[in-house]
Design an enzyme around this catalytic site. Structure first.
Site, PDB file in Angstrom:
ATOM      1  N   SER A 117      -7.577 -20.477 -46.015  1.00 15.92           N
ATOM      2  CA  SER A 117      -6.489 -20.040 -45.138  1.00 15.92           C
ATOM      3  C   SER A 117      -5.349 -21.056 -45.102  1.00 15.92           C
ATOM      4  O   SER A 117      -5.559 -22.270 -45.088  1.00 15.92           O
ATOM      5  CB  SER A 117      -7.023 -19.851 -43.720  1.00 15.92           C
ATOM      6  OG  SER A 117      -5.931 -19.621 -42.849  1.00 15.92           O
ATOM      7  N   LYS A 119     -10.275  -7.702 -37.967  1.00 16.92           N
ATOM      8  CA  LYS A 119      -9.063  -7.274 -37.241  1.00 16.92           C
ATOM      9  C   LYS A 119      -9.264  -5.981 -36.459  1.00 16.92           C
ATOM     10  O   LYS A 119      -8.721  -5.834 -35.362  1.00 16.92           O
ATOM     11  CB  LYS A 119      -7.893  -7.085 -38.220  1.00 16.92           C
ATOM     12  CG  LYS A 119      -7.276  -8.382 -38.725  1.00 16.92           C
ATOM     13  CD  LYS A 119      -6.020  -8.067 -39.522  1.00 16.92           C
ATOM     14  CE  LYS A 119      -5.462  -9.292 -40.205  1.00 16.92           C
ATOM     15  NZ  LYS A 119      -4.181  -9.029 -40.885  1.00 16.92           N
ATOM     16  N   GLU A 135      -4.657  11.265 -48.246  1.00 14.54           N
ATOM     17  CA  GLU A 135      -5.116  11.591 -46.890  1.00 14.54           C
ATOM     18  C   GLU A 135      -4.880  10.423 -45.935  1.00 14.54           C
ATOM     19  O   GLU A 135      -4.559  10.637 -44.762  1.00 14.54           O
ATOM     20  CB  GLU A 135      -6.615  11.940 -46.887  1.00 14.54           C
ATOM     21  CG  GLU A 135      -6.977  13.213 -47.646  1.00 14.54           C
ATOM     22  CD  GLU A 135      -6.916  13.055 -49.171  1.00 14.54           C
ATOM     23  OE1 GLU A 135      -7.047  11.897 -49.655  1.00 14.54           O
ATOM     24  OE2 GLU A 135      -6.712  14.056 -49.870  1.00 14.54           O
ATOM     25  N   ARG A 136      -5.040   9.205 -46.433  1.00 20.07           N
ATOM     26  CA  ARG A 136      -4.804   8.041 -45.555  1.00 20.07           C
ATOM     27  C   ARG A 136      -3.323   7.932 -45.198  1.00 20.07           C
ATOM     28  O   ARG A 136      -2.960   7.574 -44.086  1.00 20.07           O
ATOM     29  CB  ARG A 136      -5.275   6.751 -46.224  1.00 20.07           C
ATOM     30  CG  ARG A 136      -6.783   6.625 -46.343  1.00 20.07           C
ATOM     31  CD  ARG A 136      -7.161   5.252 -46.869  1.00 20.07           C
ATOM     32  NE  ARG A 136      -7.221   4.260 -45.817  1.00 20.07           N
ATOM     33  CZ  ARG A 136      -7.270   2.938 -46.034  1.00 20.07           C
ATOM     34  NH1 ARG A 136      -7.241   2.475 -47.276  1.00 20.07           N
ATOM     35  NH2 ARG A 136      -7.339   2.098 -45.045  1.00 20.07           N
ATOM     36  N   GLY A 187       1.169   2.033 -49.356  1.00 18.42           N
ATOM     37  CA  GLY A 187      -0.118   1.610 -48.822  1.00 18.42           C
ATOM     38  C   GLY A 187      -0.389   2.297 -47.496  1.00 18.42           C
ATOM     39  O   GLY A 187       0.537   2.842 -46.860  1.00 18.42           O
ATOM     40  N   ALA A 188      -1.661   2.286 -47.090  1.00 15.38           N
ATOM     41  CA  ALA A 188      -2.031   2.875 -45.799  1.00 15.38           C
ATOM     42  C   ALA A 188      -3.168   2.096 -45.153  1.00 15.38           C
ATOM     43  O   ALA A 188      -3.843   2.600 -44.258  1.00 15.38           O
ATOM     44  CB  ALA A 188      -2.416   4.342 -45.980  1.00 15.38           C
ATOM     45  N   TYR A 194       1.245 -12.370 -51.397  1.00 11.46           N
ATOM     46  CA  TYR A 194       1.823 -13.712 -51.487  1.00 11.46           C
ATOM     47  C   TYR A 194       1.126 -14.616 -52.509  1.00 11.46           C
ATOM     48  O   TYR A 194       1.457 -15.786 -52.634  1.00 11.46           O
ATOM     49  CB  TYR A 194       1.895 -14.393 -50.118  1.00 11.46           C
ATOM     50  CG  TYR A 194       0.576 -14.465 -49.392  1.00 11.46           C
ATOM     51  CD1 TYR A 194      -0.314 -15.503 -49.605  1.00 11.46           C
ATOM     52  CD2 TYR A 194       0.233 -13.471 -48.478  1.00 11.46           C
ATOM     53  CE1 TYR A 194      -1.519 -15.564 -48.929  1.00 11.46           C
ATOM     54  CE2 TYR A 194      -0.973 -13.516 -47.802  1.00 11.46           C
ATOM     55  CZ  TYR A 194      -1.842 -14.573 -48.040  1.00 11.46           C
ATOM     56  OH  TYR A 194      -3.047 -14.613 -47.364  1.00 11.46           O
ATOM     57  N   ASN A 198      -4.661  -9.228 -34.544  1.00  8.19           N
ATOM     58  CA  ASN A 198      -4.724 -10.451 -35.355  1.00  8.19           C
ATOM     59  C   ASN A 198      -4.441 -11.712 -34.548  1.00  8.19           C
ATOM     60  O   ASN A 198      -4.488 -12.811 -35.096  1.00  8.19           O
ATOM     61  CB  ASN A 198      -3.778 -10.370 -36.570  1.00  8.19           C
ATOM     62  CG  ASN A 198      -2.346 -10.699 -36.205  1.00  8.19           C
ATOM     63  OD1 ASN A 198      -1.921 -10.437 -35.082  1.00  8.19           O
ATOM     64  ND2 ASN A 198      -1.620 -11.278 -37.129  1.00  8.19           N
ATOM     65  N   ASP A 206       1.283  -9.077 -37.152  1.00  5.02           N
ATOM     66  CA  ASP A 206       1.684  -8.685 -38.514  1.00  5.02           C
ATOM     67  C   ASP A 206       2.928  -7.795 -38.466  1.00  5.02           C
ATOM     68  O   ASP A 206       3.781  -7.852 -39.359  1.00  5.02           O
ATOM     69  CB  ASP A 206       0.544  -7.937 -39.227  1.00  5.02           C
ATOM     70  CG  ASP A 206      -0.567  -8.866 -39.687  1.00  5.02           C
ATOM     71  OD1 ASP A 206      -0.297 -10.073 -39.892  1.00  5.02           O
ATOM     72  OD2 ASP A 206      -1.710  -8.395 -39.841  1.00  5.02           O
TER      73      ASP A 206
HETATM   74  P1  NAP Z   1      -6.479  -2.909 -47.080  1.00  3.32           P
HETATM   75  O1  NAP Z   1      -6.514  -2.518 -45.653  1.00  3.32           O
HETATM   76  O2  NAP Z   1      -7.736  -3.045 -47.846  1.00  3.32           O
HETATM   77  O3  NAP Z   1      -5.521  -1.836 -47.833  1.00  3.32           O
HETATM   78  C1  NAP Z   1      -5.365  -1.902 -49.226  1.00  3.32           C
HETATM   79  C2  NAP Z   1      -4.275  -0.930 -49.664  1.00  3.32           C
HETATM   80  O4  NAP Z   1      -4.021  -1.144 -51.058  1.00  3.32           O
HETATM   81  C3  NAP Z   1      -4.649   0.540 -49.496  1.00  3.32           C
HETATM   82  O5  NAP Z   1      -3.490   1.290 -49.191  1.00  3.32           O
HETATM   83  C4  NAP Z   1      -5.174   0.886 -50.896  1.00  3.32           C
HETATM   84  O6  NAP Z   1      -5.062   2.249 -51.233  1.00  3.32           O
HETATM   85  C5  NAP Z   1      -4.223   0.089 -51.759  1.00  3.32           C
HETATM   86  N1  NAP Z   1      -4.752  -0.211 -53.075  1.00  3.32           N
HETATM   87  C6  NAP Z   1      -5.759  -1.048 -53.393  1.00  3.32           C
HETATM   88  N2  NAP Z   1      -5.966  -1.071 -54.734  1.00  3.32           N
HETATM   89  C7  NAP Z   1      -5.063  -0.201 -55.275  1.00  3.32           C
HETATM   90  C8  NAP Z   1      -4.749   0.206 -56.588  1.00  3.32           C
HETATM   91  N3  NAP Z   1      -5.435  -0.264 -57.653  1.00  3.32           N
HETATM   92  N4  NAP Z   1      -3.750   1.099 -56.776  1.00  3.32           N
HETATM   93  C9  NAP Z   1      -3.040   1.580 -55.718  1.00  3.32           C
HETATM   94  N5  NAP Z   1      -3.280   1.226 -54.439  1.00  3.32           N
HETATM   95  C10 NAP Z   1      -4.276   0.342 -54.214  1.00  3.32           C
HETATM   96  O7  NAP Z   1      -5.717  -4.311 -47.258  1.00  3.32           O
HETATM   97  P2  NAP Z   1      -4.605  -4.959 -46.328  1.00  3.32           P
HETATM   98  O8  NAP Z   1      -5.250  -5.860 -45.353  1.00  3.32           O
HETATM   99  O9  NAP Z   1      -3.695  -3.886 -45.830  1.00  3.32           O
HETATM  100  O10 NAP Z   1      -3.833  -5.902 -47.377  1.00  3.32           O
HETATM  101  C11 NAP Z   1      -3.008  -5.359 -48.390  1.00  3.32           C
HETATM  102  C12 NAP Z   1      -2.227  -6.515 -49.057  1.00  3.32           C
HETATM  103  O11 NAP Z   1      -1.342  -7.089 -48.092  1.00  3.32           O
HETATM  104  C13 NAP Z   1      -3.108  -7.647 -49.564  1.00  3.32           C
HETATM  105  O12 NAP Z   1      -2.576  -8.129 -50.790  1.00  3.32           O
HETATM  106  C14 NAP Z   1      -2.993  -8.709 -48.496  1.00  3.32           C
HETATM  107  O13 NAP Z   1      -3.159 -10.026 -49.000  1.00  3.32           O
HETATM  108  C15 NAP Z   1      -1.553  -8.493 -48.048  1.00  3.32           C
HETATM  109  N6  NAP Z   1      -1.302  -8.933 -46.675  1.00  3.32           N
HETATM  110  C16 NAP Z   1      -0.321  -9.862 -46.500  1.00  3.32           C
HETATM  111  C17 NAP Z   1      -0.006 -10.288 -45.239  1.00  3.32           C
HETATM  112  C18 NAP Z   1       1.082 -11.298 -45.065  1.00  3.32           C
HETATM  113  O14 NAP Z   1       1.237 -11.849 -43.974  1.00  3.32           O
HETATM  114  N7  NAP Z   1       1.897 -11.550 -46.094  1.00  3.32           N
HETATM  115  C19 NAP Z   1      -0.695  -9.786 -44.118  1.00  3.32           C
HETATM  116  C20 NAP Z   1      -1.709  -8.838 -44.331  1.00  3.32           C
HETATM  117  C21 NAP Z   1      -2.001  -8.427 -45.618  1.00  3.32           C
HETATM  118  P3  NAP Z   1      -6.260   3.290 -50.861  1.00  3.32           P
HETATM  119  O15 NAP Z   1      -6.055   3.660 -49.418  1.00  3.32           O
HETATM  120  O16 NAP Z   1      -6.032   4.426 -51.788  1.00  3.32           O
HETATM  121  O17 NAP Z   1      -7.560   2.567 -51.101  1.00  3.32           O
END
Ligand code: NAP
Length: 276
Positions: free
Chosen positions: A14, A65, A161-162, A134-135, A222, A85, A110
């Site tokens: 982290s 979370k 659907e999501r 994304g969802a 990031y 968070n 966030d």
């Molecule tokens: P999560 O809840 O697991 O959601 C993942 C998302 O990515 C879902 O919408 C998923 O689609 C999609 N996805 C995964 N693999 C894919 C692929 N091969 N093709 C297309 N879509 C794909 O994860 P999260 O916590 O939201 O995090 C998502 C990203 O944001 C990560 O990289 C994380 O490090 C980043 N993040 C950054 C911050 C920041 O402060 N900068 C904060 C939080 C998260 P499906 O619904 O179809 O599975």
């Protein structure tokens, strides 16, 4: 000394400890920021234990979370997003003894991370057309932040659907699969990638030919900082905002909730970027 920390599993890599401790150093706050890895079934006990020990505030990350909601009094935004968070132990009552008896408050910073990242880059959100890719958790925070700021949101996700489910929770929000990006991005003002596509890989979820110079693009990813999406957006003249800004401003917002003071944004940003 005030103790702050992070609940997650794993939390070994982290960036929050150096970012928050840079703030304590800058403002001469007598604080420490430590990481905790409770077992999945021990989340409630961990939060209660932290409260009993007088911990001032906790951040919460994967995989806790959503589950953290059940152990705090969530504010309206965290309840709507469905994830916490940031936990604040200090504002549960009028005095220290009151606070010890009340559940701590839960926040979702966030969303502020998204909103303040755009503000930092002078991107206005009110009355703008926004696309969230994304969802999942990050996408939910982004979609609520953008809609609450007055943008009209389209959610595009691999699993349609999501996307539809998220859109149904927000006013005037549309949804589609990733193929909807072809028609939505050319007319959009704001784009957020909140998928994990591009993390540790040279891929983008958004077709390069849809990107344009009137667009502001925030990539939540990031690692790496300069993702393929951001490179392709920059080549087409877009304003680009990397994922460290979102990470920074969720931490800034948490610091300000916990301490009631303006965060030293530059010191926190330098500490964060030195490690990316
Ligand atoms: P999560 O809840 O697991 O959601 C993942 C998302 O990515 C879902 O919408 C998923 O689609 C999609 N996805 C995964 N693999 C894919 C692929 N091969 N093709 C297309 N879509 C794909 O994860 P999260 O916590 O939201 O995090 C998502 C990203 O944001 C990560 O990289 C994380 O490090 C980043 N993040 C950054 C911050 C920041 O402060 N900068 C904060 C939080 C998260 P499906 O619904 O179809 O599975």
């Amino acid at each position: 000394m005030d103790v702050f920390g992070l609940l997650g599993n794993p939390v070994g890599h982290s960036l929050s400890p150096p970012m928050h401790e840079a703030a304590y150093d800058e403002l001469e706050v007598d604080g420490r920021y430590v990481t905790f890895e409770p077992a999945p079934d021990d989340l409630g006990a961990a939060i209660e234990g932290a409260q009993a020990l007088g911990v001032a505030g906790l951040n919460v990350t994967i995989p806790f979370k959503q589950d953290a909601l059940a152990h705090v009094e969530p504010d309206d935004l965290a309840a709507r997003i469905g994830a916490v968070n940031t936990i604040d132990f200090a504002d549960g009552g009028d005095s220290a003894s009151d606070a010890a008896d009340d559940p701590p408050t839960g926040h979702n910073t966030d969303a502020a991370g998204v909103r303040r990242s755009f503000a930092h880059h002078d991107v206005t959100l009110a009355d703008r057309d926004a696309v969230v890719v994304g969802a999942g958790g990050a996408a939910r925070a982004a979609a609520f932040a953008l809609a609450d700021a007055g943008a009209t949101v389209h959610v595009a996700n691999r699993t349609v659907e999501r996307a539809e489910s998220l859109a149904s929770e927000l006013p005037e929000t549309t949804a589609g699969g990733l193929d909807s990006l072809e028609t939505r991005v050319p007319d959009a003002d704001v784009l957020v990638n909140a998928t994990s596509v591009g993390m540790e890989e040279d891929r983008s979820p958004v077709p390069a030919e849809t990107l344009h110079g009137d667009l502001a693009v925030l990539d939540a990813v990031y690692r790496p900082l300069d993702t393929r999406l951001l490179r392709e957006a920059r080549e087409r003249g877009a304003t680009t905002i990397d994922g460290a800004w979102m990470l920074l401003y969720q931490g800034v917002e948490a610091f300000e909730l916990w301490t009631g003071r303006d965060a030293p944004v530059n010191a926190m940003n330098e500490a964060l970027r030195a490690r990316l």
